[in-house]
Design a protein around this motif. Sequence first.
Motif, PDB file in Angstrom:
ATOM      1  N   VAL A 242      82.902 113.632  41.620  1.00 38.63           N
ATOM      2  CA  VAL A 242      81.914 113.363  40.577  1.00 38.63           C
ATOM      3  C   VAL A 242      81.650 114.663  39.817  1.00 38.63           C
ATOM      4  CG1 VAL A 242      79.612 112.508  40.049  1.00 38.63           C
ATOM      5  CG2 VAL A 242      80.870 111.567  42.010  1.00 38.63           C
ATOM      6  N   LEU A 243      82.117 114.716  38.572  1.00 37.41           N
ATOM      7  CA  LEU A 243      81.854 115.898  37.748  1.00 37.41           C
ATOM      8  C   LEU A 243      80.473 115.800  37.100  1.00 37.41           C
ATOM      9  CD1 LEU A 243      83.158 118.544  36.643  1.00 37.41           C
ATOM     10  CD2 LEU A 243      83.758 117.213  34.596  1.00 37.41           C
ATOM     11  N   LYS A 244      80.142 114.613  36.573  1.00 35.00           N
ATOM     12  CA  LYS A 244      78.848 114.387  35.927  1.00 35.00           C
ATOM     13  C   LYS A 244      78.305 113.031  36.342  1.00 35.00           C
ATOM     14  CE  LYS A 244      79.718 116.976  31.642  1.00 35.00           C
ATOM     15  NZ  LYS A 244      79.741 116.874  30.161  1.00 35.00           N
ATOM     16  N   GLY A 245      76.975 112.922  36.405  1.00 32.57           N
ATOM     17  CA  GLY A 245      76.356 111.648  36.735  1.00 32.57           C
ATOM     18  C   GLY A 245      76.269 111.394  38.226  1.00 32.57           C
ATOM     19  N   LYS A 246      75.990 110.149  38.569  1.00 36.67           N
ATOM     20  CA  LYS A 246      75.883 109.733  39.961  1.00 36.67           C
ATOM     21  C   LYS A 246      76.596 108.399  40.154  1.00 36.67           C
ATOM     22  CE  LYS A 246      71.345 111.869  40.798  1.00 36.67           C
ATOM     23  NZ  LYS A 246      69.947 111.631  41.259  1.00 36.67           N
ATOM     24  N   LYS A 247      76.870 108.077  41.411  1.00 31.21           N
ATOM     25  CA  LYS A 247      77.493 106.803  41.760  1.00 31.21           C
ATOM     26  C   LYS A 247      76.861 106.251  43.036  1.00 31.21           C
ATOM     27  CE  LYS A 247      80.857 106.403  38.646  1.00 31.21           C
ATOM     28  NZ  LYS A 247      81.110 105.214  37.808  1.00 31.21           N
ATOM     29  N   PHE A 248      76.585 104.953  43.031  1.00 30.32           N
ATOM     30  CA  PHE A 248      76.142 104.231  44.225  1.00 30.32           C
ATOM     31  C   PHE A 248      77.341 103.448  44.762  1.00 30.32           C
ATOM     32  CE2 PHE A 248      71.316 104.088  44.083  1.00 30.32           C
ATOM     33  CZ  PHE A 248      71.188 105.035  43.070  1.00 30.32           C
ATOM     34  N   PHE A 249      77.616 103.612  46.052  1.00 30.85           N
ATOM     35  CA  PHE A 249      78.698 102.873  46.703  1.00 30.85           C
ATOM     36  C   PHE A 249      78.127 102.004  47.825  1.00 30.85           C
ATOM     37  CE2 PHE A 249      81.589 105.583  44.513  1.00 30.85           C
ATOM     38  CZ  PHE A 249      82.865 105.094  44.692  1.00 30.85           C
ATOM     39  N   TRP A 250      78.416 100.702  47.779  1.00 30.25           N
ATOM     40  CA  TRP A 250      78.207  99.828  48.941  1.00 30.25           C
ATOM     41  C   TRP A 250      79.541  99.773  49.675  1.00 30.25           C
ATOM     42  CZ3 TRP A 250      75.664  99.024  44.374  1.00 30.25           C
ATOM     43  CH2 TRP A 250      74.301  98.750  44.429  1.00 30.25           C
ATOM     44  N   LEU A 251      79.565 100.170  50.934  1.00 27.80           N
ATOM     45  CA  LEU A 251      80.810 100.304  51.696  1.00 27.80           C
ATOM     46  C   LEU A 251      80.819  99.362  52.892  1.00 27.80           C
ATOM     47  CD1 LEU A 251      80.854 104.199  51.721  1.00 27.80           C
ATOM     48  CD2 LEU A 251      82.425 102.758  50.415  1.00 27.80           C
ATOM     49  N   ILE A 252      81.906  98.614  53.037  1.00 28.97           N
ATOM     50  CA  ILE A 252      82.054  97.662  54.135  1.00 28.97           C
ATOM     51  C   ILE A 252      83.404  97.918  54.808  1.00 28.97           C
ATOM     52  CG2 ILE A 252      82.227  95.219  54.759  1.00 28.97           C
ATOM     53  CD1 ILE A 252      80.525  94.656  52.236  1.00 28.97           C
ATOM     54  N   PRO A 253      83.428  98.159  56.125  1.00 27.77           N
ATOM     55  CA  PRO A 253      84.688  98.492  56.806  1.00 27.77           C
ATOM     56  C   PRO A 253      85.661  97.314  56.805  1.00 27.77           C
ATOM     57  CG  PRO A 253      82.926  98.150  58.398  1.00 27.77           C
ATOM     58  CD  PRO A 253      82.279  98.140  57.044  1.00 27.77           C
ATOM     59  N   PRO A 254      86.967  97.595  56.809  1.00 31.79           N
ATOM     60  CA  PRO A 254      87.981  96.532  56.709  1.00 31.79           C
ATOM     61  C   PRO A 254      88.330  95.900  58.047  1.00 31.79           C
ATOM     62  CG  PRO A 254      89.046  98.674  56.650  1.00 31.79           C
ATOM     63  CD  PRO A 254      87.559  98.948  56.709  1.00 31.79           C
ATOM     64  N   THR A 255      87.335  95.301  58.705  1.00 35.04           N
ATOM     65  CA  THR A 255      87.622  94.553  59.925  1.00 35.04           C
ATOM     66  C   THR A 255      88.325  93.254  59.555  1.00 35.04           C
ATOM     67  OG1 THR A 255      85.513  93.372  59.871  1.00 35.04           O
ATOM     68  CG2 THR A 255      85.550  95.502  61.004  1.00 35.04           C
ATOM     69  N   ASP A 256      88.956  92.622  60.522  1.00 37.50           N
ATOM     70  CA  ASP A 256      89.629  91.343  60.250  1.00 37.50           C
ATOM     71  C   ASP A 256      88.637  90.312  59.721  1.00 37.50           C
ATOM     72  OD1 ASP A 256      92.051  92.376  61.036  1.00 37.50           O
ATOM     73  OD2 ASP A 256      91.957  91.548  63.071  1.00 37.50           O
ATOM     74  N   GLN A 257      87.443  90.291  60.299  1.00 38.62           N
ATOM     75  CA  GLN A 257      86.430  89.334  59.862  1.00 38.62           C
ATOM     76  C   GLN A 257      86.006  89.599  58.424  1.00 38.62           C
ATOM     77  OE1 GLN A 257      82.740  89.503  62.002  1.00 38.62           O
ATOM     78  NE2 GLN A 257      82.070  87.475  61.335  1.00 38.62           N
ATOM     79  N   HIS A 258      85.780  90.865  58.081  1.00 37.10           N
ATOM     80  CA  HIS A 258      85.362  91.192  56.715  1.00 37.10           C
ATOM     81  C   HIS A 258      86.461  90.889  55.710  1.00 37.10           C
ATOM     82  CE1 HIS A 258      82.214  94.220  58.394  1.00 37.10           C
ATOM     83  NE2 HIS A 258      81.735  93.001  58.325  1.00 37.10           N
ATOM     84  N   LEU A 259      87.714  91.158  56.069  1.00 34.96           N
ATOM     85  CA  LEU A 259      88.815  90.901  55.147  1.00 34.96           C
ATOM     86  C   LEU A 259      88.998  89.402  54.921  1.00 34.96           C
ATOM     87  CD1 LEU A 259      91.445  93.565  56.291  1.00 34.96           C
ATOM     88  CD2 LEU A 259      90.020  93.601  54.237  1.00 34.96           C
ATOM     89  N   ARG A 260      88.829  88.606  55.973  1.00 35.26           N
ATOM     90  CA  ARG A 260      88.915  87.148  55.796  1.00 35.26           C
ATOM     91  C   ARG A 260      87.775  86.647  54.922  1.00 35.26           C
ATOM     92  NH1 ARG A 260      90.269  87.231  61.383  1.00 35.26           N
ATOM     93  NH2 ARG A 260      88.110  86.703  61.912  1.00 35.26           N
ATOM     94  N   LEU A 261      86.586  87.170  55.154  1.00 41.91           N
ATOM     95  CA  LEU A 261      85.431  86.773  54.361  1.00 41.91           C
ATOM     96  C   LEU A 261      85.614  87.194  52.905  1.00 41.91           C
ATOM     97  CD1 LEU A 261      82.580  85.566  54.294  1.00 41.91           C
ATOM     98  CD2 LEU A 261      81.696  87.824  54.920  1.00 41.91           C
ATOM     99  N   TYR A 262      86.139  88.396  52.704  1.00 36.73           N
ATOM    100  CA  TYR A 262      86.368  88.876  51.342  1.00 36.73           C
ATOM    101  C   TYR A 262      87.395  88.007  50.616  1.00 36.73           C
ATOM    102  CZ  TYR A 262      88.089  91.753  47.530  1.00 36.73           C
ATOM    103  OH  TYR A 262      88.495  92.188  46.300  1.00 36.73           O
ATOM    104  N   GLU A 263      88.443  87.636  51.325  1.00 35.42           N
ATOM    105  CA  GLU A 263      89.469  86.787  50.729  1.00 35.42           C
ATOM    106  C   GLU A 263      88.882  85.444  50.301  1.00 35.42           C
ATOM    107  OE1 GLU A 263      93.260  84.431  52.526  1.00 35.42           O
ATOM    108  OE2 GLU A 263      93.232  86.602  52.887  1.00 35.42           O
ATOM    109  N   GLU A 264      88.059  84.856  51.167  1.00 30.31           N
ATOM    110  CA  GLU A 264      87.436  83.573  50.853  1.00 30.31           C
ATOM    111  C   GLU A 264      86.462  83.718  49.682  1.00 30.31           C
ATOM    112  OE1 GLU A 264      87.152  79.481  51.483  1.00 30.31           O
ATOM    113  OE2 GLU A 264      88.478  80.955  52.418  1.00 30.31           O
TER     114      GLU A 264
END
Length: 410
Positions: A242-264
């Motif tokens: 980040v050179l200028k400004g700010k960023k908010f990140f929501w981060l979710i780990p790539p577990t099998d359950q999360h990846l299946r949920l994300y795909e759906e």
Amino acid sequence: MEMVCSRKKKKTNFVAFQTCLTTRSRVPKTYTDDVVCTDVFEDVQKWSIEQKLSSIDNYKGKFVEELTSDEFNLSYIQRTGFVNPVIIKNHRGLGLRMPSENFSLNDVRSCVGSQRVIDVMDVETQEPLTMTMKEWCTYYSDETAKSNRLLNVISLEFSHTKLENYVESPELVRVRQMDWISTAWPSYWLEVQEYQNDLKHMYYPKTRKYALMSVKGCFTDFHIDMEGRKTLLRGSSVWYHVLKGKKFFWLIPPTDQHLRLYEEWTLSGRQNEYFFADLCCLDECQLIILEPGWTFFLPSGWIHGVYTPEDSLVFGGNFLNSYRIPMQIKIWNMERKIRVPEKYRYPYFLESMWYVIERYVHCLTGVTHIEDDCLEHATQESTTSEISVTTSPGIYDPLFLLLHFLLMDD
């Protein structure tokens, strides 16, 4: 007790999401060669980013590691496998070259050219459009235009332009046997490459240097880098400064359950109804705020949404590496399943796998399987209108298996 409550919350949201899919007509998200088509914003949005920002304490995961530039080294990568995101607040010692904080969008325009055509995302619809750098700078400096329509630039690849004189990726990524482009891709293909990003004129995966220019209020919905920024790059890892400004990140780990949920969730076409992080447990999503001067490293596969609270200028890059091979392949398979077209994926992903295998075979046996006339062929190809690459997906299954067993101990 808090864990029980968070699990209950997640179960309630997930059940509601599944009920929505089964009781209402499902409108799947589909991809064409020209545009990503979705009905996401046809209905009134049932959540707002302002609401999510007012409840930041809901996202209590603890995954991100804060390290110094001395601690983030090859030994750390080998010891941990590069599974968690890393924040480094002082980039001195990373081998990272950045312009001064006075560097502006007009400077970016001067380096890449006023007539350079860039991909722009409409934040409200998450749909792509194109503008010239001159048009983008005019928009960026017009407060009225920004208040009427939120636009976002998150995929300006600037390799082989004058901007390279000001920006260099971290040494660990660039040199220390992480980025496959640096370690395995034949150098002669890089030498004949010019600044174009069109696949017809691309001789190696041009993903190493990006400029991200966002105005206040931009939100990029949950995605897996680079699946989701209209330049989808198959589960690649990321460096981000980040050179200028700010960023908010929501981060979710790539577990099998999360990846299946994300795909759906992706296929459902109901992103306007469900903020993806709210489908997960409270302790399965972490919200972080990146400040000016901070550097962020995100491993492949992590699902994330990004909000920009103020005008920002960020430099970053994407890379494949040997420490995240299983996840890179998993995301590649997911993209095939949801039929993401080639133009939105990591360029030459399969070819990169072959070059990596060739590199390991050469290191182990001393024998190379790259023809001596490859440089001549590369030079000839650079004068043609497009690169001829023929692949048959079926022949790559043994490659994935072999690659996994060769490199799983890295």
